[in-house]
Design an enzyme around this catalytic site. Sequence first.
Site, PDB file in Angstrom:
ATOM      1  N   ASN A 202      86.014  42.744 -13.112  1.00  0.00           N
ATOM      2  CA  ASN A 202      86.969  41.678 -12.818  1.00  0.00           C
ATOM      3  C   ASN A 202      86.499  40.960 -11.548  1.00  0.00           C
ATOM      4  O   ASN A 202      85.468  41.322 -10.963  1.00  0.00           O
ATOM      5  CB  ASN A 202      88.394  42.227 -12.688  1.00  0.00           C
ATOM      6  CG  ASN A 202      88.540  43.288 -11.601  1.00  0.00           C
ATOM      7  OD1 ASN A 202      87.832  43.261 -10.581  1.00  0.00           O
ATOM      8  ND2 ASN A 202      89.450  44.235 -11.812  1.00  0.00           N
ATOM      9  N   LYS A 204      87.584  40.886  -8.482  1.00  0.00           N
ATOM     10  CA  LYS A 204      87.514  41.724  -7.281  1.00  0.00           C
ATOM     11  C   LYS A 204      86.281  42.629  -7.323  1.00  0.00           C
ATOM     12  O   LYS A 204      85.557  42.760  -6.328  1.00  0.00           O
ATOM     13  CB  LYS A 204      88.790  42.553  -7.158  1.00  0.00           C
ATOM     14  CG  LYS A 204      88.845  43.475  -5.939  1.00  0.00           C
ATOM     15  CD  LYS A 204      90.203  44.170  -5.870  1.00  0.00           C
ATOM     16  CE  LYS A 204      90.320  45.081  -4.655  1.00  0.00           C
ATOM     17  NZ  LYS A 204      89.461  46.270  -4.754  1.00  0.00           N
ATOM     18  N   GLU A 205      86.047  43.253  -8.462  1.00  0.00           N
ATOM     19  CA  GLU A 205      84.895  44.140  -8.600  1.00  0.00           C
ATOM     20  C   GLU A 205      83.580  43.376  -8.494  1.00  0.00           C
ATOM     21  O   GLU A 205      82.606  43.870  -7.905  1.00  0.00           O
ATOM     22  CB  GLU A 205      84.969  44.877  -9.935  1.00  0.00           C
ATOM     23  CG  GLU A 205      86.117  45.876 -10.013  1.00  0.00           C
ATOM     24  CD  GLU A 205      86.464  46.280 -11.427  1.00  0.00           C
ATOM     25  OE1 GLU A 205      87.152  47.308 -11.604  1.00  0.00           O
ATOM     26  OE2 GLU A 205      86.073  45.563 -12.377  1.00  0.00           O
ATOM     27  N   ASP A 272      90.468  47.325 -20.166  1.00  0.00           N
ATOM     28  CA  ASP A 272      90.155  48.204 -21.289  1.00  0.00           C
ATOM     29  C   ASP A 272      90.135  47.418 -22.597  1.00  0.00           C
ATOM     30  O   ASP A 272      89.271  47.642 -23.460  1.00  0.00           O
ATOM     31  CB  ASP A 272      91.198  49.324 -21.395  1.00  0.00           C
ATOM     32  CG  ASP A 272      91.169  50.279 -20.217  1.00  0.00           C
ATOM     33  OD1 ASP A 272      90.133  50.347 -19.524  1.00  0.00           O
ATOM     34  OD2 ASP A 272      92.189  50.956 -19.989  1.00  0.00           O
TER      35      ASP A 272
END
Length: 333
Positions: A202, A204-205, A272
């Site tokens: 995402n 942020k990651e 997921d």
Amino acid sequence: MNSEAVKRLAGHEVLIVGDLMLDHYLVGSVERISPEAPVPVVAVSREEYLLGGAGNVARNIAALGGMPTLVAVTGDDDHASCVCGHCDQAGIKLRVHRMNNRPTTVKTRIIAHNQQVVRVDHECTDFLDQSDNQAVLSMIARELPGKKVIILSDYGKGLLSRAFMDSLHQLLNDCDERPLVLVDPKTRNYDLYDGVDLLTPNAKEASEGAYLPVGSQEEIIAAGQALFRRLNCEHLLITLGGKGMALFTSSNEVYHIPTFAQKVFDVTGAGDTVIATLALSLSSGNDLLTSSILANYAAGIVVGQVGAAVATLDSIVDVMRSLPEPEVTTWMK
């Protein structure tokens, strides 16, 4: 895109390897403060267990008509038996290595008036030792034949380590036809994902992995290219919440897929759903762009529901019929 790309998903296999956990919900109401400490007293009216982590990825694949095989570890306890029962009920083929020196990962969420009061985690995040790694790798080796796609679902609970990944790559390289490797990353483990086929962070990651901000179009492209340099991956899909998705088919070819989600109630499990839909679609023979658009539809359905929801083939077809196809734009080519 027509509905044939969706219907094609049914009946295809995906192998999932990752951190399996049990999501435990205690739901109730608060009417008073405890006399023992300044904390709310939750009167529980409902208790529920759901598959979490890699289990939720497998559950999403099953809901889409796929045939998931899940390889994971649990403790040797009652919660492991609960996990096995839920996998059977969901149509998930489970291959589990039970360990008596660690508990099954359980996340207990106490919820009152639709708000989470507190979360309690029972887990061990130590890396597996050599013998336990080998036990898991042996299960993977038995399940690999015929699999076109493998998902690594990393929640940082100790399964994916450098030793494990080195052995897994050797195992995959020995396959007659090497499967595609898709990874849902954990920031602390980024350097383990070198050379994978597709990474799905995402925003942020992606920012944390690239050490760069992810906000504007230019920033997203720069961060994506930094991840390519760091990891030497084949493809990259950055999910951007309400801004949709940025699909890097290579470091120099980037497409933007806008979100169609009209209401967002709960983003739980959306990542997921994305990787599950991508993997199943690629296993069915759809191309990467088509698969990413389908994943976008599935995620939009899930965030419009409360709790760890799943999309189905019928729900995706219904949305495709009722809404205009998302206008994919080229950011870089």
